[in-house]
Design a protein around this motif. Structure first.
Motif, PDB file in Angstrom:
ATOM      1  N   PHE A   1       0.145   3.247  -3.682  1.00 50.09           N
ATOM      2  CA  PHE A   1      -0.428   2.227  -4.549  1.00 50.09           C
ATOM      3  C   PHE A   1      -1.657   1.593  -3.911  1.00 50.09           C
ATOM      4  O   PHE A   1      -2.690   1.399  -4.558  1.00 50.09           O
ATOM      5  N   GLY A   2      -1.555   1.269  -2.628  1.00 54.61           N
ATOM      6  CA  GLY A   2      -2.680   0.642  -1.933  1.00 54.61           C
ATOM      7  C   GLY A   2      -3.889   1.545  -1.853  1.00 54.61           C
ATOM      8  O   GLY A   2      -5.033   1.079  -1.956  1.00 54.61           O
ATOM      9  N   ALA A   3      -3.653   2.839  -1.685  1.00 57.68           N
ATOM     10  CA  ALA A   3      -4.767   3.785  -1.635  1.00 57.68           C
ATOM     11  C   ALA A   3      -5.519   3.788  -2.951  1.00 57.68           C
ATOM     12  O   ALA A   3      -6.749   3.783  -2.995  1.00 57.68           O
ATOM     13  N   ALA A   4      -4.767   3.789  -4.066  1.00 58.19           N
ATOM     14  CA  ALA A   4      -5.399   3.785  -5.385  1.00 58.19           C
ATOM     15  C   ALA A   4      -6.122   2.469  -5.640  1.00 58.19           C
ATOM     16  O   ALA A   4      -7.264   2.450  -6.111  1.00 58.19           O
ATOM     17  N   ALA A   5      -5.460   1.349  -5.338  1.00 59.99           N
ATOM     18  CA  ALA A   5      -6.069   0.040  -5.574  1.00 59.99           C
ATOM     19  C   ALA A   5      -7.355  -0.124  -4.767  1.00 59.99           C
ATOM     20  O   ALA A   5      -8.371  -0.613  -5.282  1.00 59.99           O
ATOM     21  N   HIS A   6      -7.333   0.307  -3.516  1.00 55.46           N
ATOM     22  CA  HIS A   6      -8.515   0.119  -2.664  1.00 55.46           C
ATOM     23  C   HIS A   6      -9.653   1.046  -3.085  1.00 55.46           C
ATOM     24  O   HIS A   6     -10.820   0.663  -3.037  1.00 55.46           O
ATOM     25  N   ALA A   7      -9.306   2.258  -3.503  1.00 52.71           N
ATOM     26  CA  ALA A   7     -10.349   3.169  -3.984  1.00 52.71           C
ATOM     27  C   ALA A   7     -11.026   2.591  -5.225  1.00 52.71           C
ATOM     28  O   ALA A   7     -12.244   2.699  -5.393  1.00 52.71           O
TER      29      ALA A   7
END
Length: 221
Positions: free
Chosen positions: A62-68
């Motif tokens: 989730f964090g990878a998607a949100a940060h991207a």
């Protein structure tokens, strides 16, 4: 042509059944950035058909998607929300407004479920415990970790958030509090997920346990 004022990051993993309704509710002046985290159900195509900017995120989490999505944003103020149909994006101005006016640095949408099944008891309890820890340890006046939220993009990037799993939303609050940000919350409606979709976090006790584990690691740092 409507001027784009605010980008809205929507982390996405197999939300094709919900995206049409979600994106149709986007307010004027807001642009959706769908951060696709490996969907296999055509979510990216649905997003493109509704005018969203689609960012492909190979790294799972989730964090990878949100940060991207945050990196892809170009607006001064950026919002985040779930892509599962549980939030009415028409209410985004409630959350973004205090940031735009300078009255808050990080604004969270406090979920107010319209029905009992909108927010499973195990997920609500976990959220309440984590919010209590925020109030007691960091003096952050919140009662919900609020997936719908808003802040200024450059200030978010300066927080240098590192978590790329479910701890990302909590890390944002913790880092902002330690940086002296003004954090507040406002009520937003919370509904059951769109039919045909399943939560990766609150849908099962195991999913909630994994999220709590990731978030507990953030608090322990």
């Amino acid at each position: 042509m409507v001027e784009i004022m605010i980008d809205v990051v929507l982390p996405c993993l197999n939300e094709a059944a919900a995206l049409s309704g979600v994106l149709s509710g986007l307010p004027r002046g807001y642009r959706a950035i769908v951060a696709d985290n490996g969907s296999t159900d055509g979510s990216a195509q649905v997003a493109l058909e509704h005018g969203a900017l689609v960012v492909t995120v190979p790294q799972r989490g989730f964090g990878a998607a949100a940060h991207a999505g945050l990196l892809a944003a170009t607006s001064d103020v950026v919002c985040f929300a779930d892509a599962d149909g549980s939030f009415a994006l028409a209410q985004l101005p409630r959350v973004a407004g205090p940031v735009l006016s300078g009255d808050a640095d990080l604004m969270l949408g406090r979920r107010r479920p319209g029905t009992r099944d909108a927010w499973p008891a195990h997920a609500r309890l976990a959220n309440a415990v984590l919010a209590w820890r925020m109030r007691s340890s960091l003096r952050v006046p919140i009662h919900d970790l609020g997936p719908m939220r808003a802040a200024r993009r450059e200030r978010l990037l300066a927080l240098d958030l590192r978590d790329r799993r479910f701890g990302y939303p909590l890390e944002m609050i913790v880092a902002a509090a330690r940086a002296g940000w003004r954090i507040a919350e406002v009520d937003v409606d919370y509904a059951p997920r769109a039919e045909g979709t399943r939560s990766k976090v609150t849908g099962t006790v195991l999913g909630t346990a994994r999220a709590v584990r990731d978030m507990s690691k953030v608090l322990a740092r």
